[in-house]
Design an enzyme around this catalytic site. Structure first.
Site, mmCIF file in Angstrom:
data_model
loop_
_atom_site.group_PDB
_atom_site.id
_atom_site.type_symbol
_atom_site.label_atom_id
_atom_site.label_comp_id
_atom_site.label_asym_id
_atom_site.label_seq_id
_atom_site.Cartn_x
_atom_site.Cartn_y
_atom_site.Cartn_z
ATOM 1 N N THR A 1 0.850 -1.184 0.000
ATOM 2 C CA THR A 1 0.000 0.000 0.000
ATOM 3 C C THR A 1 0.888 1.238 0.000
ATOM 4 O OG1 THR A 1 -1.754 -1.182 1.107
ATOM 5 C CG2 THR A 1 -1.591 1.138 1.649
ATOM 6 N N GLY B 1 -10.428 -3.448 3.078
ATOM 7 C CA GLY B 1 -9.352 -3.603 4.063
ATOM 8 C C GLY B 1 -9.335 -2.475 5.081
ATOM 9 N N THR C 1 0.222 -0.384 6.792
ATOM 10 C CA THR C 1 0.210 -1.279 5.633
ATOM 11 C C THR C 1 0.346 -2.709 6.125
ATOM 12 O OG1 THR C 1 1.417 -1.993 3.653
ATOM 13 C CG2 THR C 1 2.708 -0.830 5.334
HETATM 14 N N1 ASP Z 1 -3.526 -2.994 4.230
HETATM 15 C C1 ASP Z 1 -3.934 -3.215 2.874
HETATM 16 C C2 ASP Z 1 -5.210 -4.008 2.885
HETATM 17 O O1 ASP Z 1 -5.365 -4.889 3.707
HETATM 18 C C3 ASP Z 1 -2.927 -3.939 2.043
HETATM 19 C C4 ASP Z 1 -1.496 -3.510 2.204
HETATM 20 O O2 ASP Z 1 -1.180 -2.659 2.991
HETATM 21 O O3 ASP Z 1 -0.647 -4.064 1.518
HETATM 22 O O4 ASP Z 1 -6.037 -3.780 2.035
#
Ligand code: ASP
Length: 321
Positions: free
Chosen positions: A191, A221, A242
């Protein structure tokens, strides 16, 4: 007698006025700081080829450079968060905006949120498929709507009505020349996020994502959820997360960092460590960047690595992954 009182009054008034001017000048010359992430994951930058490494480095570097020049020109934290995240959304290397990972249905569904530490105002969009820059839509929800979060088609209609650029869903899916990046992202779902302290002492944070690779169609998410993926409060800190979003929602991660600072008097580094520790113990992986109202920065993760960087109040620039 009356005139003496009058002069004393005038002098006091002038002194107060002068000290007000001095203090507002001081507010405006305070040092600024910015911290960004481009996602945490189980990758090792030592395994990147030179081109891929350089591409990531220069992408992070140009975001920090832009943030630096905006902040030094006196631009406010919320605008810097939006612009820096927008740059990362436009950069296919990161899992946000163009270059977002795909759902199990082969589509792109993006989430984003932004929060202003001055007044705890916030905005978010979730599950959007056509908004070129979800972070801009999130900011517009914060500023132009009586609601805080819009999802899917409603978010896209709101964006359209507010003059925000919409694109065909295919825009977000990058072409074959980025196959290696896509391969990488299958393992390392990154992210993007930013936390900023501006020259007026205000904090802001934002997060934007395509979500997790192969997520189920319709899944939301932590990134668009205020308190989970994003939080900012001038009284404590600005935070962007993230990682495995379900864990960050359950542990209300971003708000917990702020609460540990505010109510348990923890320094920012310890607050973030404690939250990540809880998430890790439950089996969750990811990373957190955070910045307090003095400009102290922390970037922590329990994955192998995280794309990250900052400019601190001393003007030092740091990039690592
Ligand atoms: N936190 C994000 C989600 O769960 C994904 C990520 O940070 O890579 O959608």
């Amino acid at each position: 007698m009356k005139t003496i009182f009058y002069h004393v009054f005038l002098t006091l008034f002038a002194l107060c006025h002068f000290s007000f001017l001095v203090s507002s000048q001081n507010n405006n010359t305070q040092h600024y700081a910015i911290v960004i992430h481009g996602g945490a994951g189980n990758f090792q930058s030592g395994n990147f080829d030179k081109e891929l490494y350089n591409n990531y480095y220069s992408a992070l570097n140009s975001v920090l450079k832009t943030g630096d020049s905006l902040l030094s020109a006196g631009v406010d934290a919320i605008t810097v968060v939006e612009i820096c995240i927008k740059m990362m959304e436009d950069e296919p290397l990161f899992n946000a905006g163009k270059g977002s990972v795909l759902t199990d249905a082969g589509t792109v569904e993006m989430d984003a949120s932004i929060m202003d530490g001055r007044n705890l105002q916030a905005g978010a969009v979730s599950g959007v498929t056509k908004i070129k820059n979800p972070i801009t839509a999130a900011r517009t929800v914060m500023e132009n709507s009586k609601h805080l979060m819009f999802s899917g088609q409603g978010a896209e209609l709101f964006a359209e009505q507010n003059g925000i650029e919409l694109v065909a869903p295919e825009y977000f899916i990058v072409d074959k020349q980025y196959k290696q990046y896509l391969e990488l992202k299958k393992k390392d779902k990154g992210t993007v996020g930013a936390a900023v302290l501006d020259t007026y002492g205000n904090l802001a944070a934002g997060t934007s994502t395509g979500g997790m690779m192969m997520k189920q169609f319709g899944r939301i998410g932590d990134s668009p959820i205020i308190g989970a993926g994003t939080y900012a409060d001038n009284a404590s800190c600005a935070v962007s997360c993230t990682g495995h979003g379900e864990y960050f929602i359950r542990f209300v991660a971003a708000y917990d960092v702020s609460a540990l600072m505010k109510y348990a008097d923890k320094p920012i580094k310890d607050a973030v460590a404690e939250v990540l520790q809880k998430i890790g113990t439950a089996g969750g992986t990811g990373g957190i960047i955070a910045l307090d109202n003095k400009g102290n920065i922390t970037m922590q993760f329990n994955t192998t690595s995280m794309f990250r960087g900052y400019i601190n109040t001393q003007g030092e620039r740091y990039i690592a992954f």
